[in-house]
Scaffold this motif. Sequence first.
Motif, PDB file in Angstrom:
ATOM      1  N   UNK A 245       0.828  -1.206   0.000  1.00 53.38           N
ATOM      2  CA  UNK A 245       0.000   0.000   0.000  1.00 53.38           C
ATOM      3  C   UNK A 245       0.864   1.258   0.000  1.00 53.38           C
ATOM      4  N   UNK A 246       2.159   1.093  -0.178  1.00 55.20           N
ATOM      5  CA  UNK A 246       3.062   2.234  -0.116  1.00 55.20           C
ATOM      6  C   UNK A 246       4.150   2.086  -1.178  1.00 55.20           C
ATOM      7  N   UNK A 247       3.709   2.099  -2.447  1.00 49.93           N
ATOM      8  CA  UNK A 247       4.595   1.839  -3.580  1.00 49.93           C
ATOM      9  C   UNK A 247       5.269   3.134  -4.040  1.00 49.93           C
ATOM     10  N   UNK A 248       6.560   3.057  -4.319  1.00 48.80           N
ATOM     11  CA  UNK A 248       7.322   4.214  -4.811  1.00 48.80           C
ATOM     12  C   UNK A 248       7.864   3.866  -6.194  1.00 48.80           C
ATOM     13  N   UNK A 249       7.133   4.165  -7.260  1.00 50.61           N
ATOM     14  CA  UNK A 249       7.543   3.779  -8.620  1.00 50.61           C
ATOM     15  C   UNK A 249       8.922   4.279  -9.018  1.00 50.61           C
ATOM     16  N   UNK A 250       9.306   5.460  -8.518  1.00 54.23           N
ATOM     17  CA  UNK A 250      10.596   6.023  -8.911  1.00 54.23           C
ATOM     18  C   UNK A 250      11.771   5.239  -8.346  1.00 54.23           C
ATOM     19  N   UNK A 253      12.085  -0.283 -11.152  1.00 52.56           N
ATOM     20  CA  UNK A 253      12.803  -0.277 -12.426  1.00 52.56           C
ATOM     21  C   UNK A 253      11.869  -0.518 -13.607  1.00 52.56           C
ATOM     22  N   UNK A 254      10.614  -0.106 -13.475  1.00 49.07           N
ATOM     23  CA  UNK A 254       9.645  -0.304 -14.547  1.00 49.07           C
ATOM     24  C   UNK A 254       9.543   0.967 -15.377  1.00 49.07           C
ATOM     25  N   UNK A 255      10.075   0.924 -16.594  1.00 56.66           N
ATOM     26  CA  UNK A 255      10.076   2.125 -17.438  1.00 56.66           C
ATOM     27  C   UNK A 255       8.693   2.482 -17.956  1.00 56.66           C
ATOM     28  N   UNK A 256       7.743   1.550 -17.855  1.00 64.57           N
ATOM     29  CA  UNK A 256       6.371   1.871 -18.244  1.00 64.57           C
ATOM     30  C   UNK A 256       5.644   2.600 -17.124  1.00 64.57           C
ATOM     31  N   UNK A 257       6.087   2.363 -15.907  1.00 64.33           N
ATOM     32  CA  UNK A 257       5.427   2.942 -14.738  1.00 64.33           C
ATOM     33  C   UNK A 257       6.021   4.289 -14.351  1.00 64.33           C
ATOM     34  N   UNK A 258       7.276   4.483 -14.661  1.00 64.07           N
ATOM     35  CA  UNK A 258       7.953   5.726 -14.288  1.00 64.07           C
ATOM     36  C   UNK A 258       8.845   6.178 -15.442  1.00 64.07           C
ATOM     37  N   UNK A 259       8.854   7.467 -15.707  1.00 59.78           N
ATOM     38  CA  UNK A 259       9.603   8.022 -16.839  1.00 59.78           C
ATOM     39  C   UNK A 259      11.063   8.263 -16.460  1.00 59.78           C
ATOM     40  N   UNK A 260      11.844   7.171 -16.422  1.00 59.69           N
ATOM     41  CA  UNK A 260      13.262   7.302 -16.094  1.00 59.69           C
ATOM     42  C   UNK A 260      14.026   8.074 -17.164  1.00 59.69           C
ATOM     43  N   UNK A 261      13.633   7.899 -18.427  1.00 60.21           N
ATOM     44  CA  UNK A 261      14.335   8.578 -19.512  1.00 60.21           C
ATOM     45  C   UNK A 261      14.170  10.090 -19.427  1.00 60.21           C
ATOM     46  N   UNK A 262      13.055  10.534 -18.854  1.00 60.33           N
ATOM     47  CA  UNK A 262      12.799  11.966 -18.790  1.00 60.33           C
ATOM     48  C   UNK A 262      13.293  12.638 -17.531  1.00 60.33           C
ATOM     49  N   UNK A 263      14.044  11.923 -16.714  1.00 56.99           N
ATOM     50  CA  UNK A 263      14.539  12.514 -15.470  1.00 56.99           C
ATOM     51  C   UNK A 263      15.469  13.700 -15.749  1.00 56.99           C
ATOM     52  N   UNK A 264      15.310  14.751 -14.952  1.00 51.76           N
ATOM     53  CA  UNK A 264      16.164  15.928 -15.078  1.00 51.76           C
ATOM     54  C   UNK A 264      16.606  16.405 -13.708  1.00 51.76           C
ATOM     55  N   UNK A 265      17.803  16.946 -13.626  1.00 51.27           N
ATOM     56  CA  UNK A 265      18.271  17.519 -12.367  1.00 51.27           C
ATOM     57  C   UNK A 265      17.532  18.828 -12.095  1.00 51.27           C
ATOM     58  N   UNK A 266      17.476  19.190 -10.828  1.00 50.65           N
ATOM     59  CA  UNK A 266      16.882  20.465 -10.482  1.00 50.65           C
ATOM     60  C   UNK A 266      15.450  20.366  -9.974  1.00 50.65           C
ATOM     61  N   UNK A 267      14.908  19.148  -9.962  1.00 44.73           N
ATOM     62  CA  UNK A 267      13.547  18.956  -9.464  1.00 44.73           C
ATOM     63  C   UNK A 267      13.557  17.852  -8.417  1.00 44.73           C
ATOM     64  N   UNK A 268      12.697  17.985  -7.385  1.00 48.08           N
ATOM     65  CA  UNK A 268      12.735  17.058  -6.255  1.00 48.08           C
ATOM     66  C   UNK A 268      12.511  15.615  -6.671  1.00 48.08           C
ATOM     67  N   UNK A 274       4.431  19.056 -18.292  1.00 51.78           N
ATOM     68  CA  UNK A 274       4.435  20.016 -19.399  1.00 51.78           C
ATOM     69  C   UNK A 274       4.358  21.463 -18.940  1.00 51.78           C
ATOM     70  N   UNK A 275       3.730  21.700 -17.773  1.00 54.25           N
ATOM     71  CA  UNK A 275       3.594  23.064 -17.274  1.00 54.25           C
ATOM     72  C   UNK A 275       4.905  23.597 -16.714  1.00 54.25           C
ATOM     73  N   UNK A 276       5.862  22.672 -16.505  1.00 48.41           N
ATOM     74  CA  UNK A 276       7.147  23.077 -15.968  1.00 48.41           C
ATOM     75  C   UNK A 276       7.308  22.786 -14.493  1.00 48.41           C
ATOM     76  N   UNK A 277       6.233  22.322 -13.852  1.00 45.80           N
ATOM     77  CA  UNK A 277       6.307  22.021 -12.429  1.00 45.80           C
ATOM     78  C   UNK A 277       6.751  20.577 -12.230  1.00 45.80           C
ATOM     79  N   UNK A 278       7.366  20.329 -11.104  1.00 45.63           N
ATOM     80  CA  UNK A 278       7.835  18.979 -10.812  1.00 45.63           C
ATOM     81  C   UNK A 278       6.661  18.092 -10.444  1.00 45.63           C
ATOM     82  N   UNK A 279       6.734  16.847 -10.884  1.00 43.00           N
ATOM     83  CA  UNK A 279       5.678  15.885 -10.580  1.00 43.00           C
ATOM     84  C   UNK A 279       6.126  14.988  -9.444  1.00 43.00           C
ATOM     85  N   UNK A 280       5.268  14.824  -8.445  1.00 43.44           N
ATOM     86  CA  UNK A 280       5.566  13.927  -7.329  1.00 43.44           C
ATOM     87  C   UNK A 280       5.024  12.545  -7.645  1.00 43.44           C
ATOM     88  N   UNK A 281       5.848  11.536  -7.435  1.00 41.18           N
ATOM     89  CA  UNK A 281       5.440  10.169  -7.735  1.00 41.18           C
ATOM     90  C   UNK A 281       5.204   9.344  -6.477  1.00 41.18           C
TER      91      UNK A 281
END
Length: 294
Positions: A245-250, A253-268, A274-281
Amino acid sequence: MSEELAKQQKTRLNKLQKRLRRETGRAIEDFNMIEDGDKIMVCLSGGKDSFAMLDILMNLQKSAPIRFDIIAVNLDQKQPGFPEHVLPEYLAKIDVRFHIIERDTYSVVKELVPEGKTTCSLCSRLRRGTLYGFAEEIGANKIALGHHRDDILETFFLNMFYGGKLKSMPPKLVSDDGKNMVIRPLAYAREKDIAAYAELRAFPIIPCNLCGSQDGLQRQVVKEMLQDWDKHHPGRIEIMFRSLRNVVPSHLADTELFDFKGLQRGYSQGVVEPSGSARSNSGPLPEMIDILSL
């Protein structure tokens, strides 16, 4: 039985019933399993789990702030020696509407499964297909199954050890064809509590002679592993179930569940919307509100 022993058993029964009511009510609330006006088909196999589920749901039905109907359904699979009179007599005694479906799936399983091979998979598919179809016939919009917390954990480890998937049986799901909603009201209940409750309530348990007696089942191996952990490391089972009940997709290692390819520095969380805000997973679990354990 002495008066003192009878008093002790009554006290224990009351405690177990309150605990199972509380846990069932919490699961129903957390997953919105039951809504006002629901017609619930409660699948009764004759085992301790389904007996306890029916008993607790009927108990909750009396005090719940919503109205829902219960129809008990048993699938008679024509196993040799199956005591056909037990369930009808019991269900009539507790005054619940019920249906007994007669399907000779036993012969089908014995014909198609080679000697020495486990029958669970085919038996389960045949049983599930029959029950799904019957739910539509009687207009039931929910199908209640008696799987408990231990079943859910066992399935998780079975899928991980033998199937290569982080997958279990969810407390609530929609069938593949979208026609049936399945709920598991006992998802938070411990098997040992259910077993003790069933014994004290003296349910007329019917053993499964088709699959329950087979040796070497993978599920039995996992069950014994979990029981050993529970014995030598008290609390471990609770912690493992809490992790479902406490899953952390990030942090998997499931690339379908979490966008590892799109990771960028500077966000938590490293991912930018798309709006530029960081997404919490990940985030805190919602507070569990127990409205049905009155």
